[in-house]
Design a protein around this motif. Structure first.
Motif, mmCIF file in Angstrom:
data_model
loop_
_atom_site.group_PDB
_atom_site.id
_atom_site.type_symbol
_atom_site.label_atom_id
_atom_site.label_comp_id
_atom_site.label_asym_id
_atom_site.label_seq_id
_atom_site.Cartn_x
_atom_site.Cartn_y
_atom_site.Cartn_z
ATOM 1 N N LEU A 14 98.740 -46.587 -5.481
ATOM 2 C CA LEU A 14 99.569 -47.438 -4.674
ATOM 3 C C LEU A 14 100.926 -47.199 -5.341
ATOM 4 C CD1 LEU A 14 101.568 -49.746 -3.004
ATOM 5 C CD2 LEU A 14 100.434 -51.122 -5.053
ATOM 6 N N ALA A 15 100.503 -46.503 -7.019
ATOM 7 C CA ALA A 15 101.919 -46.412 -7.932
ATOM 8 C C ALA A 15 102.156 -45.340 -7.567
ATOM 9 C CB ALA A 15 100.821 -45.689 -9.465
ATOM 10 N N LEU A 16 101.258 -43.658 -7.334
ATOM 11 C CA LEU A 16 101.462 -42.504 -6.189
ATOM 12 C C LEU A 16 102.889 -42.495 -5.767
ATOM 13 C CD1 LEU A 16 98.516 -40.599 -7.025
ATOM 14 C CD2 LEU A 16 100.148 -40.111 -8.545
ATOM 15 N N LEU A 17 102.198 -43.636 -4.618
ATOM 16 C CA LEU A 17 103.303 -43.716 -3.383
ATOM 17 C C LEU A 17 104.620 -44.508 -3.851
ATOM 18 C CD1 LEU A 17 103.163 -44.076 -0.257
ATOM 19 C CD2 LEU A 17 102.997 -45.894 -0.857
ATOM 20 N N MET A 18 104.591 -45.526 -4.807
ATOM 21 C CA MET A 18 106.296 -45.702 -5.518
ATOM 22 C C MET A 18 106.859 -44.543 -6.640
ATOM 23 S SD MET A 18 105.069 -49.605 -5.868
ATOM 24 C CE MET A 18 104.220 -49.461 -7.948
ATOM 25 N N GLU A 19 105.848 -43.934 -7.097
ATOM 26 C CA GLU A 19 106.742 -42.748 -7.714
ATOM 27 C C GLU A 19 107.288 -41.720 -6.536
ATOM 28 O OE1 GLU A 19 107.262 -40.567 -11.365
ATOM 29 O OE2 GLU A 19 105.815 -42.562 -11.646
ATOM 30 N N GLY A 20 106.481 -41.428 -5.765
ATOM 31 C CA GLY A 20 106.907 -40.321 -5.037
ATOM 32 C C GLY A 20 107.611 -41.181 -4.257
ATOM 33 N N VAL A 21 107.916 -42.094 -4.098
ATOM 34 C CA VAL A 21 109.084 -42.497 -2.791
ATOM 35 C C VAL A 21 110.438 -43.086 -3.578
ATOM 36 C CG1 VAL A 21 110.040 -44.881 -2.560
ATOM 37 C CG2 VAL A 21 108.181 -44.574 -1.754
ATOM 38 N N VAL A 22 110.320 -42.685 -5.389
ATOM 39 C CA VAL A 22 111.193 -42.916 -6.106
ATOM 40 C C VAL A 22 112.559 -41.236 -5.253
ATOM 41 C CG1 VAL A 22 112.650 -42.687 -8.283
ATOM 42 C CG2 VAL A 22 111.240 -44.738 -7.411
ATOM 43 N N TYR A 23 111.017 -39.871 -5.730
ATOM 44 C CA TYR A 23 111.289 -38.926 -5.653
ATOM 45 C C TYR A 23 111.913 -38.545 -4.959
ATOM 46 C CZ TYR A 23 109.894 -37.645 -10.731
ATOM 47 O OH TYR A 23 109.935 -37.883 -11.734
ATOM 48 N N PHE A 24 111.460 -39.238 -3.198
ATOM 49 C CA PHE A 24 111.749 -38.454 -2.128
ATOM 50 C C PHE A 24 113.315 -38.957 -1.990
ATOM 51 C CE2 PHE A 24 111.678 -39.618 2.444
ATOM 52 C CZ PHE A 24 111.681 -38.088 2.287
ATOM 53 N N LEU A 25 113.641 -40.547 -2.575
ATOM 54 C CA LEU A 25 114.699 -41.020 -1.804
ATOM 55 C C LEU A 25 115.865 -40.648 -2.185
ATOM 56 C CD1 LEU A 25 113.630 -44.711 -0.827
ATOM 57 C CD2 LEU A 25 113.949 -42.702 1.035
ATOM 58 N N PHE A 26 115.531 -39.843 -3.670
ATOM 59 C CA PHE A 26 116.669 -39.959 -4.644
ATOM 60 C C PHE A 26 117.031 -38.736 -5.396
ATOM 61 C CE2 PHE A 26 115.706 -44.527 -5.350
ATOM 62 C CZ PHE A 26 116.760 -45.321 -3.767
ATOM 63 N N ALA A 27 116.336 -37.360 -4.268
ATOM 64 C CA ALA A 27 115.898 -35.678 -5.236
ATOM 65 C C ALA A 27 117.032 -35.027 -4.929
ATOM 66 C CB ALA A 27 115.605 -35.395 -3.702
ATOM 67 N N ASP A 28 118.489 -35.897 -5.446
ATOM 68 C CA ASP A 28 119.792 -34.887 -5.766
ATOM 69 C C ASP A 28 119.302 -35.637 -7.282
ATOM 70 O OD1 ASP A 28 119.455 -37.533 -4.245
ATOM 71 O OD2 ASP A 28 121.750 -37.244 -3.965
ATOM 72 N N ARG A 29 119.361 -36.799 -7.382
ATOM 73 C CA ARG A 29 119.881 -37.726 -8.641
ATOM 74 C C ARG A 29 118.948 -37.098 -9.781
ATOM 75 N NH1 ARG A 29 121.690 -43.368 -6.403
ATOM 76 N NH2 ARG A 29 122.376 -42.758 -3.841
ATOM 77 N N MET A 30 117.320 -36.912 -9.026
ATOM 78 C CA MET A 30 116.281 -36.958 -10.339
ATOM 79 C C MET A 30 116.714 -35.774 -11.526
ATOM 80 S SD MET A 30 114.744 -39.473 -9.519
ATOM 81 C CE MET A 30 113.656 -39.312 -11.334
ATOM 82 N N PRO A 31 116.820 -34.761 -11.124
ATOM 83 C CA PRO A 31 117.339 -34.116 -12.700
ATOM 84 C C PRO A 31 118.235 -34.273 -13.255
ATOM 85 C CG PRO A 31 117.449 -32.691 -10.392
ATOM 86 C CD PRO A 31 117.374 -33.822 -9.743
ATOM 87 N N ALA A 32 119.533 -34.969 -12.819
ATOM 88 C CA ALA A 32 120.649 -35.623 -14.220
ATOM 89 C C ALA A 32 119.249 -36.577 -14.791
ATOM 90 C CB ALA A 32 121.883 -35.825 -12.825
ATOM 91 N N THR A 33 118.802 -37.520 -14.209
ATOM 92 C CA THR A 33 118.032 -39.061 -14.433
ATOM 93 C C THR A 33 117.001 -38.701 -15.518
ATOM 94 O OG1 THR A 33 118.969 -39.956 -12.708
ATOM 95 C CG2 THR A 33 116.882 -41.109 -13.744
ATOM 96 N N LEU A 34 116.200 -37.514 -15.333
ATOM 97 C CA LEU A 34 115.259 -36.660 -16.316
ATOM 98 C C LEU A 34 116.072 -36.210 -17.628
ATOM 99 C CD1 LEU A 34 112.556 -35.108 -13.712
ATOM 100 C CD2 LEU A 34 112.324 -37.541 -14.127
ATOM 101 N N ARG A 35 116.938 -35.519 -16.710
ATOM 102 C CA ARG A 35 118.002 -35.102 -18.469
ATOM 103 C C ARG A 35 118.606 -36.375 -19.350
ATOM 104 N NH1 ARG A 35 119.472 -31.318 -14.534
ATOM 105 N NH2 ARG A 35 121.471 -31.906 -14.420
ATOM 106 N N GLN A 36 118.843 -37.391 -18.856
ATOM 107 C CA GLN A 36 119.098 -38.625 -19.085
ATOM 108 C C GLN A 36 118.166 -39.620 -20.669
ATOM 109 O OE1 GLN A 36 121.017 -41.008 -16.802
ATOM 110 N NE2 GLN A 36 123.605 -40.259 -17.273
#
Length: 66
Positions: A14-36
Motif C-alpha cells: 500500500l505504501a508503494l502504491l500511494m508513492e507510485g500514484v504521486v509520481y504517476f499523476l504528477f510526473a511533470d512536476r516531480m523534478p522541480a519538487t525534488l529539487r526544492q
C-alpha cells in the motif's frame, strides 16, 4: 504480539502504491519538487519525515482500533 508477515506485506504494498500514484499523476512536476526538497536543510527534511511518520502511526492506530 506476533509479527504478521501478511499484514506487513500488505502495508508495504500500500505504501508503494500511494508513492507510485504521486509520481504517476504528477510526473511533470516531480523534478522541480525534488529539487526544492534537495535544497532544504537536513533539519527540515527530518522534521518533514518525522511528521509523516507520526501521521502514518496515527492512521495505523486509528484504523487498527476502530
Amino acid at each position: 504480539m506476533a509479527l504478521d508477515l501478511h499484514t506487513l506485506g500488505q502495508a508495504a504494498g500500500l505504501a508503494l502504491l500511494m508513492e507510485g500514484v504521486v509520481y504517476f499523476l504528477f510526473a511533470d512536476r516531480m523534478p522541480a519538487t525534488l529539487r526544492q526538497l534537495a535544497a532544504l536543510p537536513p533539519r527540515w527534511l527530518r522534521i518533514l519525515g518525522g511528521g509523516a511518520m507520526l501521521l502514518g502511526l496515527a492512521l495505523v492506530f486509528l484504523f487498527k482500533h476502530s
